[in-house]
Design an enzyme around this catalytic site. Structure first.
Site, PDB file in Angstrom:
ATOM      1  N   HIS A 154       0.869  -1.178   0.000  1.00 36.59           N
ATOM      2  CA  HIS A 154       0.000   0.000   0.000  1.00 36.59           C
ATOM      3  C   HIS A 154       0.907   1.230   0.000  1.00 36.59           C
ATOM      4  O   HIS A 154       1.145   1.834   1.045  1.00 36.59           O
ATOM      5  CB  HIS A 154      -0.919   0.008   1.217  1.00 36.59           C
ATOM      6  CG  HIS A 154      -2.215  -0.688   0.988  1.00 36.59           C
ATOM      7  ND1 HIS A 154      -3.150  -0.229   0.086  1.00 36.59           N
ATOM      8  CD2 HIS A 154      -2.735  -1.818   1.521  1.00 36.59           C
ATOM      9  CE1 HIS A 154      -4.202  -1.042   0.078  1.00 36.59           C
ATOM     10  NE2 HIS A 154      -3.968  -2.018   0.931  1.00 36.59           N
TER      11      HIS A 154
ATOM     12  N   ASP B  25      -4.993   2.092   1.945  1.00 34.00           N
ATOM     13  CA  ASP B  25      -5.294   1.490   3.244  1.00 34.00           C
ATOM     14  C   ASP B  25      -5.792   2.550   4.220  1.00 34.00           C
ATOM     15  O   ASP B  25      -6.724   2.317   4.998  1.00 34.00           O
ATOM     16  CB  ASP B  25      -4.058   0.779   3.805  1.00 34.00           C
ATOM     17  CG  ASP B  25      -2.820   1.692   3.852  1.00 34.00           C
ATOM     18  OD1 ASP B  25      -2.721   2.628   3.031  1.00 34.00           O
ATOM     19  OD2 ASP B  25      -1.934   1.452   4.691  1.00 34.00           O
TER      20      ASP B  25
ATOM     21  N   TYR C 215      -8.924   7.419 -17.750  1.00 34.69           N
ATOM     22  CA  TYR C 215      -9.790   8.143 -16.837  1.00 34.69           C
ATOM     23  C   TYR C 215     -10.144   9.513 -17.406  1.00 34.69           C
ATOM     24  O   TYR C 215      -9.358  10.135 -18.112  1.00 34.69           O
ATOM     25  CB  TYR C 215      -9.111   8.333 -15.480  1.00 34.69           C
ATOM     26  CG  TYR C 215      -8.790   7.053 -14.758  1.00 34.69           C
ATOM     27  CD1 TYR C 215      -9.294   5.828 -15.186  1.00 34.69           C
ATOM     28  CD2 TYR C 215      -7.974   7.052 -13.630  1.00 34.69           C
ATOM     29  CE1 TYR C 215      -9.000   4.661 -14.515  1.00 34.69           C
ATOM     30  CE2 TYR C 215      -7.667   5.885 -12.955  1.00 34.69           C
ATOM     31  CZ  TYR C 215      -8.183   4.686 -13.404  1.00 34.69           C
ATOM     32  OH  TYR C 215      -7.889   3.530 -12.739  1.00 34.69           O
TER      33      TYR C 215
ATOM     34  N   GLU D 204      -0.019   8.617  11.192  1.00 33.91           N
ATOM     35  CA  GLU D 204      -1.351   8.058  11.443  1.00 33.91           C
ATOM     36  C   GLU D 204      -2.278   9.015  12.189  1.00 33.91           C
ATOM     37  O   GLU D 204      -3.477   8.741  12.295  1.00 33.91           O
ATOM     38  CB  GLU D 204      -1.224   6.714  12.167  1.00 33.91           C
ATOM     39  CG  GLU D 204      -0.643   5.650  11.257  1.00 33.91           C
ATOM     40  CD  GLU D 204      -0.381   4.327  11.951  1.00 33.91           C
ATOM     41  OE1 GLU D 204      -0.627   3.269  11.345  1.00 33.91           O
ATOM     42  OE2 GLU D 204       0.095   4.350  13.109  1.00 33.91           O
TER      43      GLU D 204
END
Length: 391
Positions: free
Chosen positions: A99, A104, A296, A371
């Site tokens: 990741h 994630d 895209y 985090e």
């Protein structure tokens, strides 16, 4: 600390644990079966209605007790084929998969947001749809989700998405009104000529010579056809042809990519490409073929939706920590398919931290996030939902 912040602080470690689990078990696009099943398990535990879409994607639905609009939140869930070289406890356990783009984090933020909003559903005016989307990095999982009806029943009125950004310090966000990222189209050009001995070039048609002129002509598409106040990029990345140094080549294949910021520029560039590839070789005795693989679409944010993020960001993080991005990215993002159907806002969530050494860009083997960004992302998305539904 307000009541919402207190609620989110209570689930902060839960969200971090989810992110670390996903990080240790990365799965590539359309292979996210473990990730999908984990997400379904969390939603079931929360009592949130859900179903599988697009094979490995998940749609969750939180119905408020009061009638109102419908808003969607999107998180991509796929990883990339790269070796994780970080020395951390949550390092990837799957060789050659990682990741390294933060999906994630996106998935865990959306689960945290779902938990908070679900606990508030008695006071919620409207419906919240949760899009856990596969294959952003490869085939574009947004499109099959839309084709399977995630934007309808009930009809989505607006959609928010975010992406962690290690170039922004944690506690900051980046927003962009209007054009956010480019459209992309892969192109394959085949030039056909005629073989002959190199000593007798007049008996053949040199595909390499023709190809070189095609490449040069392609470079004028942007410089002489695109408004200089706009932007586009045409890249020829590979060229292959010929058999030996003394043989006139009868075939050359070239592969490249076109990136544009709006529909008009996209159509113009592709039409000019087709004109050059079909007509120029013919004047030189050869033949050209253009094969386009649609990528895209351009991501164009809705100003009113961005204004919601902007206002909430200033209220929550402070005006000095909300950055208006000066230029759109020439990278691509398939959130664009959602925002093409309904008004959308896509923004960057700061996840870098120079003091902690979290400085590596996405798509690199040392990529990581601070985090603390997870709970900040949860709070911002909850605020975005509430402000949208209350308008």
């Amino acid at each position: 600390m307000n009541q919402l912040s207190m609620k989110i602080s209570e689930i902060k470690n839960w969200v971090i644990d989810i992110r670390r689990d996903f990080h240790q078990h990365p799965e590539l696009g359309m292979e996210e079966y473990r990730t999908r099943d984990k997400i379904i398990g969390y939603l079931n535990d929360m009592g949130i209605e859900n179903k599988i879409v697009a094979g490995t994607g998940v749609l969750g639905i939180i119905k408020g007790a009061k009638e109102g609009k419908t808003v969607a939140l999107r998180a991509d869930i796929d990883a990339l084929p790269m070796e994780d070289k970080k020395e951390v406890a949550y390092r990837s356990k799957v060789q050659g998969k990682m990741h390294c783009c933060g999906h994630d984090a996106h998935a865990s933020i959306l689960l945290g947001t779902a938990k908070i909003l679900n606990d508030m559903r008695e006071d919620l005016r409207g419906t919240v749809k949760l899009f856990f989307q596969p294959a952003e990095e490869t085939t574009g999982g947004a499109k099959p989700m839309i084709e399977e009806g995630v934007m309808e029943n009930p009809r989505v009125d607006g959609v928010f998405g975010l992406h962690v950004d290690s170039e922004l310090e944690v506690g900051h966000i980046g927003i962009k009104y209007g054009q956010m990222s480019a459209a992309s189209d892969m192109i394959k050009i085949i030039i056909y000529g005629k073989n002959s001995h190199g000593a007798y070039p007049h008996e053949g048609v040199d595909a390499i010579s023709i190809a070189s002129q095609v490449v040069n002509s392609i470079q004028t598409i942007v410089s002489r056809n695109i408004d200089p106040r706009s932007s586009a990029v045409v890249t020829i990345g590979t060229i292959n042809g010929g058999y030996a140094g003394n043989i006139i080549a009868d075939k050359v294949e070239m592969i490249g990519i076109v990136r544009t910021l709006n529909k008009g520029a996209r159509e113009l560039v592709l039409n000019k490409l087709e004109d050059i590839v079909e007509n120029l070789p013919r004047t030189l005795g050869g033949r050209g073929e253009l094969i386009r693989t649609e990528g895209y679409t351009a991501l164009i944010n809705d100003d009113e939706m961005v204004k919601i993020v902007h206002t909430n960001g200033m209220e929550f993080l402070g005006e000095e920590n909300v950055h208006q991005l000066k230029h759109p990215s020439f990278g691509v993002e398939d959130f664009s398919f959602f925002s093409e159907v309904r008004p959308g806002a896509f923004f960057h969530l700061g996840s870098g931290n120079k003091e902690k050494g979290i400085i590596h860009k996405g798509h690199t083997p040392y990529f990581d996030i601070d985090e603390d960004a997870l709970s900040l992302g949860v709070e911002l998305q909850v605020m975005n939902v509430l402000k949208f539904l209350d308008k």
